[in-house]
Write an enzyme that holds these catalytic residues in place. Sequence first.
Site, PDB file in Angstrom:
ATOM      1  N   LYS A  36      41.260  52.335  44.296  1.00 56.20           N
ATOM      2  CA  LYS A  36      41.783  50.762  44.228  1.00 56.20           C
ATOM      3  C   LYS A  36      42.704  50.629  43.129  1.00 56.20           C
ATOM      4  O   LYS A  36      42.798  51.442  42.120  1.00 56.20           O
ATOM      5  CB  LYS A  36      40.692  49.879  44.232  1.00 56.20           C
ATOM      6  CG  LYS A  36      39.781  49.868  42.774  1.00 56.20           C
ATOM      7  CD  LYS A  36      38.634  49.181  42.846  1.00 56.20           C
ATOM      8  CE  LYS A  36      37.740  49.075  41.538  1.00 56.20           C
ATOM      9  NZ  LYS A  36      36.632  48.246  41.685  1.00 56.20           N
ATOM     10  N   ARG A 141      28.708  37.821  42.356  1.00 56.10           N
ATOM     11  CA  ARG A 141      30.217  37.662  42.549  1.00 56.10           C
ATOM     12  C   ARG A 141      30.424  37.622  44.032  1.00 56.10           C
ATOM     13  O   ARG A 141      31.352  37.308  44.579  1.00 56.10           O
ATOM     14  CB  ARG A 141      31.066  38.688  41.656  1.00 56.10           C
ATOM     15  CG  ARG A 141      30.874  40.168  42.224  1.00 56.10           C
ATOM     16  CD  ARG A 141      32.360  41.032  41.481  1.00 56.10           C
ATOM     17  NE  ARG A 141      32.062  42.319  41.954  1.00 56.10           N
ATOM     18  CZ  ARG A 141      32.914  43.039  41.426  1.00 56.10           C
ATOM     19  NH1 ARG A 141      33.722  42.989  40.540  1.00 56.10           N
ATOM     20  NH2 ARG A 141      32.567  44.521  41.992  1.00 56.10           N
ATOM     21  N   HIS A 170      26.252  46.663  43.317  1.00 58.27           N
ATOM     22  CA  HIS A 170      27.015  46.874  42.507  1.00 58.27           C
ATOM     23  C   HIS A 170      26.398  46.418  40.985  1.00 58.27           C
ATOM     24  O   HIS A 170      26.003  45.424  40.939  1.00 58.27           O
ATOM     25  CB  HIS A 170      28.363  46.342  42.617  1.00 58.27           C
ATOM     26  CG  HIS A 170      29.426  46.759  41.749  1.00 58.27           C
ATOM     27  ND1 HIS A 170      29.751  48.231  41.527  1.00 58.27           N
ATOM     28  CD2 HIS A 170      30.240  46.077  40.856  1.00 58.27           C
ATOM     29  CE1 HIS A 170      30.886  48.291  40.565  1.00 58.27           C
ATOM     30  NE2 HIS A 170      31.355  47.040  40.225  1.00 58.27           N
ATOM     31  N   ARG A 222      30.051  56.212  43.721  1.00 58.36           N
ATOM     32  CA  ARG A 222      31.358  55.464  43.968  1.00 58.36           C
ATOM     33  C   ARG A 222      32.085  55.250  42.564  1.00 58.36           C
ATOM     34  O   ARG A 222      32.436  54.366  42.064  1.00 58.36           O
ATOM     35  CB  ARG A 222      31.091  54.030  44.157  1.00 58.36           C
ATOM     36  CG  ARG A 222      30.305  53.788  45.577  1.00 58.36           C
ATOM     37  CD  ARG A 222      30.739  52.271  46.127  1.00 58.36           C
ATOM     38  NE  ARG A 222      30.261  51.372  45.185  1.00 58.36           N
ATOM     39  CZ  ARG A 222      28.854  50.832  44.815  1.00 58.36           C
ATOM     40  NH1 ARG A 222      27.996  51.154  45.611  1.00 58.36           N
ATOM     41  NH2 ARG A 222      28.844  49.972  44.124  1.00 58.36           N
ATOM     42  N   TYR A 264      61.630  40.233  17.394  1.00 57.38           N
ATOM     43  CA  TYR A 264      61.666  38.808  17.675  1.00 57.38           C
ATOM     44  C   TYR A 264      60.758  38.316  16.513  1.00 57.38           C
ATOM     45  O   TYR A 264      59.612  38.573  16.155  1.00 57.38           O
ATOM     46  CB  TYR A 264      61.053  38.508  18.929  1.00 57.38           C
ATOM     47  CG  TYR A 264      62.049  38.851  20.002  1.00 57.38           C
ATOM     48  CD1 TYR A 264      62.982  38.180  19.953  1.00 57.38           C
ATOM     49  CD2 TYR A 264      61.652  39.639  21.033  1.00 57.38           C
ATOM     50  CE1 TYR A 264      64.017  38.415  21.115  1.00 57.38           C
ATOM     51  CE2 TYR A 264      62.523  39.829  22.042  1.00 57.38           C
ATOM     52  CZ  TYR A 264      63.545  39.069  22.252  1.00 57.38           C
ATOM     53  OH  TYR A 264      64.776  39.367  23.256  1.00 57.38           O
ATOM     54  N   CYS A 311      58.686  44.006  22.432  1.00 54.22           N
ATOM     55  CA  CYS A 311      59.387  43.184  23.432  1.00 54.22           C
ATOM     56  C   CYS A 311      59.256  43.586  24.676  1.00 54.22           C
ATOM     57  O   CYS A 311      58.405  44.685  24.875  1.00 54.22           O
ATOM     58  CB  CYS A 311      60.968  43.385  22.842  1.00 54.22           C
ATOM     59  SG  CYS A 311      61.208  43.222  20.847  1.00 54.22           S
ATOM     60  N   ASP A 313      61.173  45.125  26.502  1.00 55.37           N
ATOM     61  CA  ASP A 313      61.698  46.368  26.791  1.00 55.37           C
ATOM     62  C   ASP A 313      61.703  47.465  25.800  1.00 55.37           C
ATOM     63  O   ASP A 313      62.231  48.365  25.967  1.00 55.37           O
ATOM     64  CB  ASP A 313      63.328  46.370  27.527  1.00 55.37           C
ATOM     65  CG  ASP A 313      63.626  45.220  28.397  1.00 55.37           C
ATOM     66  OD1 ASP A 313      62.788  45.152  29.536  1.00 55.37           O
ATOM     67  OD2 ASP A 313      64.286  44.068  28.089  1.00 55.37           O
TER      68      ASP A 313
HETATM   69  C1  LIG Z   1      35.801  49.382  41.158  1.00 52.53           C
HETATM   70  C2  LIG Z   1      34.450  49.366  41.786  1.00 52.53           C
HETATM   71  C3  LIG Z   1      33.669  50.643  41.703  1.00 52.53           C
HETATM   72  C4  LIG Z   1      34.101  51.850  40.756  1.00 52.53           C
HETATM   73  O1  LIG Z   1      33.934  51.499  39.221  1.00 52.53           O
HETATM   74  P1  LIG Z   1      34.184  52.080  37.965  1.00 52.53           P
HETATM   75  O2  LIG Z   1      33.563  51.495  36.708  1.00 52.53           O
HETATM   76  O3  LIG Z   1      35.598  52.206  37.892  1.00 52.53           O
HETATM   77  O4  LIG Z   1      33.552  53.688  38.235  1.00 52.53           O
HETATM   78  C5  LIG Z   1      32.385  50.997  42.471  1.00 52.53           C
HETATM   79  N1  LIG Z   1      32.066  49.987  43.283  1.00 52.53           N
HETATM   80  C6  LIG Z   1      32.532  48.622  43.212  1.00 52.53           C
HETATM   81  C7  LIG Z   1      32.187  47.839  44.430  1.00 52.53           C
HETATM   82  C8  LIG Z   1      33.917  48.496  42.689  1.00 52.53           C
HETATM   83  O5  LIG Z   1      34.356  47.431  42.638  1.00 52.53           O
END
Ligand SMILES: *Cc1c(COP(=O)(O)O)cnc(C)c1O
Length: 371
Positions: A36, A141, A170, A222, A264, A311, A313
């Site tokens: 992602k 969440r 998660h 994951r 700046y 800054c 750039d």
């Molecule tokens: C982003 C995400 C992950 C991966 O998390 P990391 O900490 O980058 O390994 C796994 N599961 C879900 C649902 C996520 O949103």
Amino acid sequence: MDVTNQTHVEINLKAIQANAITLKKHTGSKLFAVVKADAYGHGVIPVAEALQTIADMFAVATVNEGIELRQAGIQTPILILFSPLPDFAIDIVNYELTTTVDNWTLAEQLNRITIDRNKNTQSTNIKKTKIHINVNTGMNRCGVGYTEADKFIKELKSLTLLEIEGIFTHFATADEEDKSFAYLQLDRISLVYKKTRDIPFKHVANSAASLAIPESHLDAVRPGLSLYGIYPGNDKPITLEPALSWKARVGWIDFIEPGEGVSYGLTYRATNRIRIAGIQVGYGDGYPRALSGKGEVLIGGFRRPILGRVCMDMMVCKLELTDKVTVGDEVVLIGKQENEEIGVDEIADHVNTISYEILTNISKRVKRIYT
Ligand SMILES: *Cc1c(COP(=O)(O)O)cnc(C)c1O
């Protein structure tokens, strides 16, 4: 070095492949590679191509990220990690994406569109839409509450063109020293798994859990951050290689006199005659402005401090009078130079954020070069 770039990042795809293989070996589970947010800033298409033969599935956050992968010709299964709005059901079906579902409205809409699609094709074998159910075990969440999940899953069975392929949750705290809440979340999801044994993919482990919670490895893991060679916390049971380095070049060198200010607001004031270098990279490239007056970069193999404000750039660094530096020399913002190294973690710590944010903030202006 490519002289057309004032600043660029170099991405070592071999390191990402090696990290993926190491994670697979360490967990012994299938790999759902999280790509992602443009593969955490590394560039999703080259990363997905590099991982195609290693990953069992790709995971992204949004339907549009899934479509981007399909349009690039990626055939691997793609999981949308967050239950999208029902408006996206049509794209999910058309692009053959697998989606997370945590509500009945989306499920019904997906089922309806899948029925229509099957009516409109000549083929006799019926194609179902694959879904995964996100269970809320304490992150709070999104997801179906863990006490209601098995009822929800039973009800979903009446939507005959949906195939429940996975059930997941998660972790909220797997990267912390104290793993007790992660284990409580595991206990909660286990209650759901006991009642849904026929579902092929049970998966819960992000990078932190993949590294440090063996009980969480289940059918698939994951990981995101760790694929790119960065550790989410202090647990480092395996060796990962950072894949990204961020480089810039010295653009200007001069001396300033005592009392003169820099950048700046002239927030830095020289107390003696000093030598400084202008570098064309700034917060417009995603380099944190919060590093103003406190970050360091590598020039000629040495750490050199940022003077005054970063800054949009440009920024300015202090050189030593004896530094053998000329315009065009390499400056390392993240990565190694000779015997010195600046990690993403160091930058993140400096500005009170996490490495995830530093990586995903590297802007589009910074060309990605793949090695
Ligand atoms: C982003 C995400 C992950 C991966 O998390 P990391 O900490 O980058 O390994 C796994 N599961 C879900 C649902 C996520 O949103």
